[in-house]
Design a protein around this motif. Structure first.
Motif, PDB file in Angstrom:
ATOM      1  N   THR A   1      76.595 -36.395 -13.184  1.00  0.00           N
ATOM      2  CA  THR A   1      78.008 -35.714 -13.078  1.00  0.00           C
ATOM      3  C   THR A   1      77.735 -34.366 -13.496  1.00  0.00           C
ATOM      4  N   ASP A   2      76.684 -33.784 -13.613  1.00  0.00           N
ATOM      5  CA  ASP A   2      76.489 -32.193 -12.968  1.00  0.00           C
ATOM      6  C   ASP A   2      77.140 -31.505 -12.795  1.00  0.00           C
ATOM      7  N   LEU A   3      76.680 -32.395 -11.539  1.00  0.00           N
ATOM      8  CA  LEU A   3      77.369 -32.035  -9.711  1.00  0.00           C
ATOM      9  C   LEU A   3      78.959 -31.655  -9.947  1.00  0.00           C
ATOM     10  N   ALA A   4      79.415 -32.070 -10.812  1.00  0.00           N
ATOM     11  CA  ALA A   4      81.278 -32.440 -10.580  1.00  0.00           C
ATOM     12  C   ALA A   4      81.449 -31.116 -10.455  1.00  0.00           C
ATOM     13  N   PRO A   5      81.282 -29.980 -10.666  1.00  0.00           N
ATOM     14  CA  PRO A   5      82.105 -28.784 -10.521  1.00  0.00           C
ATOM     15  C   PRO A   5      81.572 -27.974  -9.020  1.00  0.00           C
ATOM     16  N   ILE A   6      80.864 -28.488  -8.054  1.00  0.00           N
ATOM     17  CA  ILE A   6      80.980 -28.250  -7.108  1.00  0.00           C
ATOM     18  C   ILE A   6      81.325 -28.916  -6.586  1.00  0.00           C
ATOM     19  N   ALA A   7      81.674 -30.268  -6.791  1.00  0.00           N
ATOM     20  CA  ALA A   7      82.531 -31.070  -5.669  1.00  0.00           C
ATOM     21  C   ALA A   7      83.917 -30.235  -5.974  1.00  0.00           C
ATOM     22  N   LEU A   8      84.239 -29.758  -7.299  1.00  0.00           N
ATOM     23  CA  LEU A   8      85.491 -29.527  -6.890  1.00  0.00           C
ATOM     24  C   LEU A   8      85.682 -28.252  -5.823  1.00  0.00           C
ATOM     25  N   VAL A   9      84.719 -27.519  -5.569  1.00  0.00           N
ATOM     26  CA  VAL A   9      84.261 -26.079  -5.491  1.00  0.00           C
ATOM     27  C   VAL A   9      84.546 -27.105  -3.903  1.00  0.00           C
ATOM     28  N   GLY A  10      84.665 -27.422  -3.088  1.00  0.00           N
ATOM     29  CA  GLY A  10      84.216 -28.469  -1.995  1.00  0.00           C
ATOM     30  C   GLY A  10      86.168 -28.424  -1.817  1.00  0.00           C
ATOM     31  N   ALA A  11      86.500 -29.270  -2.725  1.00  0.00           N
ATOM     32  CA  ALA A  11      87.962 -29.887  -2.466  1.00  0.00           C
ATOM     33  C   ALA A  11      89.090 -28.936  -2.245  1.00  0.00           C
TER      34      ALA A  11
ATOM     35  N   LEU B   1      81.871 -28.203 -18.287  1.00  0.00           N
ATOM     36  CA  LEU B   1      80.773 -27.032 -17.560  1.00  0.00           C
ATOM     37  C   LEU B   1      82.431 -26.466 -16.931  1.00  0.00           C
ATOM     38  N   LEU B   2      83.466 -27.425 -17.059  1.00  0.00           N
ATOM     39  CA  LEU B   2      85.090 -26.497 -16.451  1.00  0.00           C
ATOM     40  C   LEU B   2      86.084 -26.343 -17.319  1.00  0.00           C
ATOM     41  N   LYS B   3      86.887 -24.932 -17.076  1.00  0.00           N
ATOM     42  CA  LYS B   3      88.052 -25.453 -18.100  1.00  0.00           C
ATOM     43  C   LYS B   3      88.794 -25.099 -16.919  1.00  0.00           C
ATOM     44  N   VAL B   4      89.625 -25.598 -17.114  1.00  0.00           N
ATOM     45  CA  VAL B   4      91.660 -25.123 -16.034  1.00  0.00           C
ATOM     46  C   VAL B   4      92.336 -24.790 -16.475  1.00  0.00           C
TER      47      VAL B   4
ATOM     48  N   LEU C   1     104.320 -17.793  -8.815  1.00  0.00           N
ATOM     49  CA  LEU C   1     102.767 -17.251  -8.894  1.00  0.00           C
ATOM     50  C   LEU C   1     101.394 -18.043  -9.992  1.00  0.00           C
ATOM     51  N   ILE C   2     102.191 -18.942 -10.829  1.00  0.00           N
ATOM     52  CA  ILE C   2     100.927 -18.946 -11.876  1.00  0.00           C
ATOM     53  C   ILE C   2     100.863 -20.418 -11.802  1.00  0.00           C
ATOM     54  N   GLY C   3      99.533 -21.023 -11.283  1.00  0.00           N
ATOM     55  CA  GLY C   3      99.042 -22.000 -11.036  1.00  0.00           C
ATOM     56  C   GLY C   3      97.403 -22.370 -11.831  1.00  0.00           C
ATOM     57  N   ASN C   4      96.969 -23.663 -11.237  1.00  0.00           N
ATOM     58  CA  ASN C   4      95.630 -23.993 -12.447  1.00  0.00           C
ATOM     59  C   ASN C   4      94.803 -22.891 -11.622  1.00  0.00           C
ATOM     60  N   ILE C   5      94.194 -22.925 -12.533  1.00  0.00           N
ATOM     61  CA  ILE C   5      92.348 -22.226 -12.001  1.00  0.00           C
ATOM     62  C   ILE C   5      91.233 -22.490 -12.609  1.00  0.00           C
ATOM     63  N   TYR C   6      90.532 -22.522 -11.733  1.00  0.00           N
ATOM     64  CA  TYR C   6      89.085 -23.378 -11.927  1.00  0.00           C
ATOM     65  C   TYR C   6      88.565 -22.373 -12.700  1.00  0.00           C
ATOM     66  N   ILE C   7      87.487 -22.917 -13.909  1.00  0.00           N
ATOM     67  CA  ILE C   7      86.679 -21.759 -14.427  1.00  0.00           C
ATOM     68  C   ILE C   7      85.268 -22.144 -14.546  1.00  0.00           C
ATOM     69  N   LEU C   8      84.360 -22.263 -14.229  1.00  0.00           N
ATOM     70  CA  LEU C   8      83.196 -22.646 -13.963  1.00  0.00           C
ATOM     71  C   LEU C   8      82.451 -22.447 -15.446  1.00  0.00           C
TER      72      LEU C   8
ATOM     73  N   PRO D   1      80.667 -14.043 -15.911  1.00  0.00           N
ATOM     74  CA  PRO D   1      82.018 -13.413 -15.368  1.00  0.00           C
ATOM     75  C   PRO D   1      81.555 -12.513 -14.036  1.00  0.00           C
ATOM     76  N   ASN D   2      82.995 -12.540 -13.944  1.00  0.00           N
ATOM     77  CA  ASN D   2      82.983 -11.152 -12.672  1.00  0.00           C
ATOM     78  C   ASN D   2      81.728 -11.335 -11.138  1.00  0.00           C
ATOM     79  N   THR D   3      81.560 -12.838 -11.997  1.00  0.00           N
ATOM     80  CA  THR D   3      80.356 -13.187 -10.124  1.00  0.00           C
ATOM     81  C   THR D   3      81.386 -14.505  -9.639  1.00  0.00           C
ATOM     82  N   ALA D   4      81.237 -14.166  -8.321  1.00  0.00           N
ATOM     83  CA  ALA D   4      82.480 -15.050  -7.947  1.00  0.00           C
ATOM     84  C   ALA D   4      82.011 -16.388  -7.706  1.00  0.00           C
ATOM     85  N   LEU D   5      80.890 -16.921  -8.495  1.00  0.00           N
ATOM     86  CA  LEU D   5      80.698 -18.940  -8.606  1.00  0.00           C
ATOM     87  C   LEU D   5      81.640 -18.660 -10.100  1.00  0.00           C
ATOM     88  N   ARG D   6      82.440 -18.215 -10.300  1.00  0.00           N
ATOM     89  CA  ARG D   6      82.734 -18.651 -11.998  1.00  0.00           C
ATOM     90  C   ARG D   6      84.558 -19.088 -11.071  1.00  0.00           C
ATOM     91  N   ASP D   7      84.876 -18.289 -10.462  1.00  0.00           N
ATOM     92  CA  ASP D   7      86.006 -18.683 -10.105  1.00  0.00           C
ATOM     93  C   ASP D   7      85.909 -20.032  -8.752  1.00  0.00           C
TER      94      ASP D   7
END
Ligand code: C5P
Ligand code: C5P
Ligand code: ZN
Length: 489
Positions: free
Chosen positions: A158-168, A197-200, A287-294, A299-305
């Motif tokens: 289940t800890d791989l869920a954020p990676i699956a969302l990155v793919g989506a 692991l995720l904040k939306v 302008l506004i929409g869902n943001i997926y924060i890992l 912070p300030n790395t490409a992996l956070r978003d």
């Protein structure tokens, strides 16, 4: 985008158990597993999930990333004789090849493309949302399918869920209200949130919220598009300088993620007022929409978003270093990440070079009766042609005409086609997966994919004939004809 029914989801999840069972049985007998995955962001994320799942159960496996399923994969399987083959996120059109060449091999297919070909071989275990009435173009990606198999095998995954969302996100499945994810993707999102692991959040949806200075982020994003600021770095810098909050911190330009809630509100209101003053009411909603924060990433790395993460993965696959992307998905945050960031720079330079090249001469992007065609020929790299097609489709004047771009692969005497279309064209009956499959098969090639994004390979001497057929097929779809499907399932 149809609503997924609860029973469809239950059936899909039950089939995930079947796929997990085959994988588990193979490893219990210490069988070797050969895995193959697709080279885009979603395929790399799927590969990372599968590799992590197999590593955790001490499986003997190897992972390869390819552009499509062809005789090279068949040859490897025939030589290596693995006890199990796992294929993930590959386009359609290869079931017949597997049935013909390696029908006796055990194969698990984790995919989300429209299914074509004979699915009845008992040695093949397929997990695909389309088998259960769920739309694989919008509701789950290849990495999501891999995730459900991994979770069925062991809940630790289940800890791989954020990676699956990155793919989506890489497959642009955030097509629902306010750029949200739905259906099976939503279940993955819930898992990722529940494991911490995720904040939306709802925020400005510009690309680069973690890594780009705010004015550059605004200037380089095309959705939302802000006339006078998009593509105009100096104007965008003037705009944010006038808002009254510091644009630098310790001499470093701040990114959107560095703003406090009050500053963010100021920026948002100013952008909305700017658009309203120009009469662009619809753009304000955009302008506004869902943001997926890992949340566990720096912070300030490409992996956070989630969206930035997906572009990083895409660059590793398309720049011939997929193992970097896979290592990152499996948790490597040291050398793999540094190297991938360098690769990302080169990838961006390449994309810009190709975009400029296309726009330099009119014959490089031609309008036909029902489609646009980019003649990438020997200039555009065949692994990047899909990205060029994805970027340029939204810039075309007639959004009913799909875009088909191609590049030559001289060594294989073939051309690689990448088709992209719009939501509007889908509502008028266009299905590019059918167009690419039928047109390529008519001319001795192979093709297929999603309704909105599909690809094909055809012999080089059939390029013009293929384009003509594709043009005619789209015309027939726009006239209300549903082209014959060859799905024997
Ligand atoms: O390669 P490209 O990004 O253009 O592919 C678009 C979609 O079409 C992808 O989902 C890809 O897997 C699929 N495709 C396919 N069969 C092919 C080529 C591409 O299903 N022969
Ligand atoms: O093989 P796969 O399904 O992962 O590839 C999907 C490709 O199609 C991605 O490159 C993605 O950018 C593109 N796509 C798209 N619009 C969508 C869905 C997918 O451009 N709505
Ligand atoms: Zn995919």
């Amino acid at each position: 985008m149809a609503e997924s029914q609860p029973e469809n989801i239950q059936n899909f999840l039950a089939q995930a158990q079947e796929a997990a069972k085959v994988i588990k049985e193979t490893t219990q007998k210490d069988g070797s597993i050969s895995c193959f995955s697709h080279l885009d962001a979603d395929g790399i994320a799927a590969a990372g999930i599968i590799a992590k799942m197999l590593q955790r159960i001490d499986a003997r496996f190897r992972m390869r990333v390819m552009q499509w399923v062809d005789d090279k994969i068949i040859a490897e399987v025939t030589t290596d004789k693995p006890q199990l083959v796992i294929l993930s996120d590959f386009g359609s059109g290869y079931l017949d090849l597997l049935n013909e060449k390696i029908p006796n091999n055990k194969i698990v297919i984790l995919d989300h493309h429209q299914i074509t070909g004979n699915t009845t071989n008992p040695n093949f275990t397929m997990l695909n949302p389309h088998s259960h009435g769920i739309d694989g173009a919008t509701d789950i990606s290849g990495s999501g399918v891999a995730y459900f198999a991994a979770k069925a095998l062991d809940p630790t995954n289940t800890d791989l869920a954020p990676i699956a969302l990155v793919g989506a996100l890489g497959d642009m499945q955030d097509k629902y209200d306010q750029r949200s994810l739905q259906s099976l993707n939503k279940l993955i999102e819930n898992d990722a949130i529940n494991t911490g692991l995720l904040k939306v959040e709802k925020d400005l949806t510009f690309f680069g919220r973690e890594t780009r200075p705010i004015h550059r982020m605004i200037a380089t994003t095309t959705n939302p598009f802000i006339p006078g600021l998009s593509g105009q770095e100096t104007q965008a810098l003037n705009f944010i300088t006038n808002l009254g909050f510091p644009i630098k911190q310790d001499d470093k330009l701040r990114a959107l993620c560095d703003l406090n809630p009050q500053e963010r509100k100021t920026l948002c209101t100013a952008l909305a007022d700017y658009l309203l003053a120009k009469g662009l009411h619809n753009e304000v909603n955009n302008l506004i929409g869902n943001i997926y924060i890992l949340t566990k990433e720096e912070p300030n790395t490409a992996l956070r978003d989630g969206r930035e993460f997906s572009v990083l993965l895409n660059s590793t696959g398309r720049m011939d270093h997929p193992s970097l992307g896979i290592a990152i998905c499996m948790g490597d945050r040291k050398t793999a990440l540094e190297d991938a960031n360098k690769l990302l720079e080169d990838y961006r330079k390449n994309i810009n070079k190709y975009l400029t090249w296309v726009q330099e001469k009119p014959e490089r992007l031609q309008e036909h009766q029902n489609i646009y065609v980019i003649y990438g020929q020997n200039t555009i790299n065949e692994k990047i042609i899909g990205t060029i097609s994805s970027i340029l489709v939204s810039t075309l004047t007639n959004n009913l005409k799909p875009l088909i771009a191609f590049a030559n692969i001289e060594t294989e005497n073939a051309a690689k086609f990448s088709g992209r279309t719009t939501e509007t064209a889908l509502t008028k009956g266009v299905n590019l997966g059918d167009v690419m499959r039928i047109a390529s098969e008519t001319h001795g090639g192979k093709g297929g994919g999603h309704n909105i994004a599909a690809g094909a390979q055809v012999p080089i001497d059939k390029i013009d004939a293929f384009i003509k057929t594709a043009d005619e097929l789209v015309g027939r779809q726009l006239n209300g004809e549903k082209l014959a499907s060859n799905n024997n399932s």
